[in-house]
Each structure stands twice: as structure tokens, then as C-alpha cells.
Design an enzyme around this catalytic site. Structure first.
Site, PDB file in Angstrom:
ATOM      1  N   THR A 114      35.760  37.774  52.772  1.00  0.00           N
ATOM      2  CA  THR A 114      34.857  39.032  52.614  1.00  0.00           C
ATOM      3  C   THR A 114      33.799  39.126  53.540  1.00  0.00           C
ATOM      4  O   THR A 114      33.704  40.397  54.040  1.00  0.00           O
ATOM      5  CB  THR A 114      34.136  38.796  51.069  1.00  0.00           C
ATOM      6  OG1 THR A 114      35.038  38.483  50.004  1.00  0.00           O
ATOM      7  CG2 THR A 114      33.272  39.943  50.684  1.00  0.00           C
ATOM      8  N   CYS A 134      40.910  44.263  31.351  1.00  0.00           N
ATOM      9  CA  CYS A 134      39.886  43.164  30.909  1.00  0.00           C
ATOM     10  C   CYS A 134      39.791  42.170  32.057  1.00  0.00           C
ATOM     11  O   CYS A 134      38.921  41.422  32.121  1.00  0.00           O
ATOM     12  CB  CYS A 134      40.548  42.650  29.634  1.00  0.00           C
ATOM     13  SG  CYS A 134      40.494  43.499  28.220  1.00  0.00           S
TER      14      CYS A 134
END
Lengths: 120, 402
Positions: free
Chosen positions: B72, B325
Site C-alpha cells: 500500500t 459482507c
């Protein structure tokens, strides 16, 4: 993330199925959101003689569906109408916050089924 | 109970050779790599050795490797650093709709800062159209950032061809190679890659370590300030244990790549074929042929991903899904949506990613357990074989409106 009670109702759901010639059927949710709950009622003398559910959804969706059927089976229509989504979640020992808004709709499905029964 | 870990695209266990080496750098060779004394010099030696090990895996020069805290950070550093250093040349960035959020969210941030971003659409097997890429290029395009392998569906994107186009147009190319680094061959020169992000914990090194390859001569504004480490591109005391672990893991990945990729491809194909054969109304997501070894993503209609993961977990199987979810929002995976897969089918996606610890026995176990679970969930699903099917909108009517 789920309580033992949720996992119990998820892995051994009560009252799964459909009722042929049901007195009332209620459905909430849609496939787009990933949750559909459908409740089938067999009502006799204003009492819920039998109740079944079918649910497409996450663990919380299945557990709340199972729990709501257990909570109202044998109860009168008026008693069943008093059951809220919140009460279902509490009966399961709580749900993760993220699940409270999306997967906690079982009482709504129940109320819709009762509406359907009353309209007949 | 048998336990089967099939979530290697999420993370991998640290391999024992690496764990052993890393431990020594916590307790014995613990010096600050910037220190003058022997402790510092030994740590520095470890860091520079790791830089060589990583550079050699992608045919780069050691001085072109900059260590970061992970994939990241490398993505952020590459994208923001490049556009900030080149903002006088233009404000346009090209990427795809199926990038990892480390790239997508960075692009969204840059849009708020006044940059313009084109998000290329993808085909139903998650591949890009090179003509669309060519057409998207503008006079003021300063960066193309495209992933090598999609993390969710495993499709390998045509980076060499993208590199050719970027080179012809003289545009900087950044590649998020977090899922491909150490698994399939990468040659930054042959592929004309200017910047590349990689992560340690996807290749059996610890979490918290990654790197950015930055071709010599490419300008990059740093995101961090405060020291001369990593030649001022990434100040901060080096994570020496992580770095040496990453280096060794990269070297071992390179040595084992060919054999492991043949083995994982065989296991992957057995798993895909088995699922499609044993489970009706199942489909493979992503490309069948241009696919990362060991990467399986299937959709199982009428059921929802989280329930599936919970039931697999009860049987000892660890996997992941692109359902809402599990994606942390109300929408299923942006990758599956971009591929034109309808919501209902995207909610029932299952990702099984294989790695070193998986055996053929694991595949057999999943193929034994999964069909039973799917049957159980389908028997509960109002979408499957219902007595009272109303005119529910079918998947064919699904559109990409979000």
C-alpha cells in the site's frame, strides 16, 4: 465477530423451509444487497401454528431468520407483531454493528407475512 | 479436524528459513543500519544484500529498490510521488476499474487535488483492451498505473504490451505487482516498467515490509521527510528484520518459481474443474488461461459469500469472498462489478488461493466438503428451487449502475 448464539442459529437453523398453502408470506431485502428473507406462516385461530423461513444472506441474516421463527412459533398474531428487529438481535446476544442495518430484517419479514395474512 | 489454508492472496505464513533469519536480526544483528559501529555495519550489510536479492528477481539494479512498509505504501509513494514530481507536465492519470484500493483510493484522492483520472473498463474476464488504453492517452497524461495480476480474480494483465505503449508515448508506467511478484516472471526492462510495487507477506516474508522499484532517472517526490534513509526517498529507520526476510523470501521465490508454478497450476486446474463439475450453476470468475497459478475464484449461484466462508471455516477451510459482507460495504467487490457480473452472483463469489503448504489432498478435501455446504445453503435459499418464485429480476437484467 458473531456470538455463540448467532453461530448456533446459523449452523443449526430452526424452521427452515416453506409452507405449502401458507396463510401469509412476507419477503424483505433483495438479491442486489445480498439479503433476501422470506417467512411463511400457517395461522390458525389467530395463532402462529407453524412458521418457516428461507433466507439468502450472510450469517446474521440466517441467524436472525431462525431466531424470529423460534420467538413467535405458537404465539398470537398480536404478540408476533410486537417482536422487533432489535428484540431479535438482543435474543441472539447482539450483532456486530455493521450487521444491524443490513442483515437484521427478520422481524420486518415476519410483519410483512402477517400483513399478507390479514389482507387475505 | 483437517485444516486447509487457501487464502494465500490475503497473506502467507512466513517460511521457516525466513523466520530463522529474521529472528537473528531481532536479537543479534539488531543495529541501526545508519550507525557507524559494527552493529550498524552488520545491519547495513543485511539490508544491501536484500536489495540485491530483490532487484535480481525483477532484473532491476539494487539502487533502484526502495524499501517501504508494504504494498500500500509503495503504491501511494509511486503514484503520488510521480504525479507531484511531474505536475508541470500534465494532470492526467490512466488506471483501471479493477485496481486494488491502494491504487484506486489514491487516485480518488488525487482527483480531489485537481488531477484527472481515467478508469479503464475491463472485459468479463477482467482484462483490459489495449486500444482503449491507447485512446485514453492524452497530451497531458503523466502516469499509467495498472496492476500485473488482479488480486480478486487472478487474471494476468498484458503488462508487456502496456509497457510498449507507455514507452512509445513517453508516459511513466507504474505496476502494482503485489500479487505477481515472486510468482510469475517479471523483467522491468523487457516490460518497460518504470515503477513497481511489491509486498513481502504475499511471498512468505513477514508483514510490514514491501518495496518500490523506481527506474533510475524517473523523478519522484517523497511522501515522508526526516532522514536520508533509502536515499531520501523514504526516510525512517529501516525495518532491518523485515528487509532481510523479504530479501531471502524473494531469492527463494525466484529459485522455486518454475517448479512451484507448474505444481500450483496443476492443483488450481484440478480445483476449478472439480468445482465446475460437482456444483451445478457455478462459474469461474476471471480468465481461465491468463491466470495466476494457484488462484481460483468461482461464483456459486443462490448463496451468499459470508455464510459460505463461515461454513467452510467450520470445516477447517480458510477462504475469502467478494460479497458485500466481506467487502465492508453494501456493494459486492468492485472488481466483479466491473467485470459485469451481477450483484446476486457477485455476492456468491468464493476465492481459494493456493500456496506452498497446499497439497493434492487439500484439493480433494475441498472438493468433498464444498458441494455439501453449497447444497445446505441452497436448501435455505429462497432463490433456489422455490415453490413461489415471483417475477424476480433475473441476472440478465442487471446493469452496471452503482
Amino acid at each position: 465477530m458473531y456470538t455463540d448464539k448467532v453461530m448456533d442459529h446459523f449452523s443449526n437453523p430452526r424452521n427452515v423451509g416453506e409452507i405449502d398453502k401458507a396463510s401469509g408470506i412476507g419477503e424483505v431485502g433483495n438479491a442486489k444487497c445480498g439479503d433476501i428473507m422470506r417467512i411463511y406462516l400457517d395461522v390458525e385461530d389467530n395463532k402462529i401454528k407453524d412458521i418457516k423461513f428461507k433466507t439468502f444472506g450472510c450469517g446474521a441474516a440466517i441467524a436472525t431468520s431462525s431466531m424470529v421463527t423460534e420467538m413467535v412459533k405458537g404465539k398470537t398474531i398480536d404478540e408476533a407483531l410486537e417482536v422487533t428487529n432489535k428484540a431479535v438481535a438482543e435474543a441472539l446476544g447482539g450483532l456486530p454493528p455493521a450487521k444491524m442495518h443490513c442483515s437484521n430484517l427478520a422481524a420486518d419479514a415476519l410483519h410483512k407475512a402477517i400483513e399478507d395474512y390479514k389482507s387475505k | 479436524m483437517r485444516r486447509v489454508y487457501m487464502d494465500h492472496s490475503a497473506t502467507t505464513p512466513v517460511r521457516s528459513e525466513v523466520a530463522q533469519l529474521v529472528t537473528g536480526y531481532f536479537t543479534e544483528t539488531f543495529g541501526n543500519a545508519s550507525s557507524v559501529h559494527a552493529y550498524g555495519r552488520d545491519a547495513r550489510k543485511g539490508v544491501e544484500n536484500a536489495r540485491e536479492q530483490i532487484a535480481s528477481l525483477i532484473k532491476a539494479k539494487p539502487e533502484e529498490i526502495f524499501f517501504t512498509s508494504g504494498g500500500t505504501e509503495a503504491d501511494n509513494m509511486a503514484i503520488i510521488g510521480t504525479v507531484m514530481a511531474n505536475r508541470d507536465k500534465g494532470k492526467h492519470i490512466i488506471t483501471t476499474q479493477i485496481e486494488h484500493h491502494a491504487v484506486l483510493d489514491t487516485c480518488h484522492y488525487l482527483e480531489k487535488q485537481g488531477f484527472e483520472v481515467t478508469y479503464l473498463p475491463v472485459s468479463d474476464d477482467a482484462n483490459i483492451d489495449l486500444n482503449q488504453l491507447k485512446n485514453a492517452i492524452r497530451e497531458d497524461t503523466i502516469l499509467i498505473t495498472i496492476m500485473h495480476v488482479n488480486n480478486e480474480v487472478g487474471t494476468i494483465l498484458p503488462i508487456k504490451e502496456v509497457g510498449q505503449i507507455a514507452k512509445e508515448k513517453n508516459i511513466i508506467l507504474h505496476v502494482d505487482a503485489v500479487q505477481s511478484f515472486g510468482k510469475i516472471p517479471i523483467d522491468v526492462n523487457e516490460m518497460n516498467i518504470d515503477l513497481l510495487s511489491a509486498s513481502g507477506h504475499k511471498i512468505y516474508a513477514p508483514k510490514g515490509i514491501g518495496c518500490l522499484y523506481l527506474r533510475k532517472g524517473i523523478k519522484l517526490s517523497p511522501l515522508f521527510f526526516g532522514g536520508s534513509q533509502e536515499r531520501k526517498r523514504r526516510p525512517g529507520t529501516e525495518n532491518v528484520p523485515g528487509i532481510v526476510g523479504f530479501g531471502l523470501a524473494a531469492e527463494l521465490a525466484g529459485k522455486e518459481m518454475e517448479a512451484e508454478s507448474i505444481r500450483l497450476t496443476m492443483l488450481r486446474d484440478k480445483l476449478i474443474d472439480g468445482i465446475l463439475e460437482k456444483i451445478p450453476e457455478s462459474q469461474l470468475n476471471g480468465s481461465r488461461t491468463k491466470r495466476l497459478p494457484g488462484h481460483v475464484n468461482v461464483s456459486l449461484r443462490y448463496i451468499e459469500g459470508e455464510s459460505l466462508l463461515l461454513m467452510l471455516d467450520m470445516k477447517g477451510i480458510a477462504a475469502s469472498s467478494g460479497s458485500a459482507c466481506t467487502s465492508g460495504s453494501l456493494d459486492p467487490s468492485h472488481v466483479l462489478m466491473a467485470m459485469g457480473i451481477c450483484h446476486e452472483i457477485a455476492h456468491g463469489s468464493l476465492r481459494l488461493t493456493l500456496g506452498k503448504i497446499n497439497t493434492e489432498g487439500d484439493i480433494d478435501y475441498v472438493l468433498e466438503v464444498l458441494p455439501e455446504i453449497v447444497e445446505k445453503l441452497r436448501s435455505m435459499s429462497p432463490l433456489f428451487n422455490s415453490m413461489q418464485i415471483e417475477n424476480r429480476e433475473e441476472c440478465s437484467k442487471c446493469t452496471l449502475t452503482k
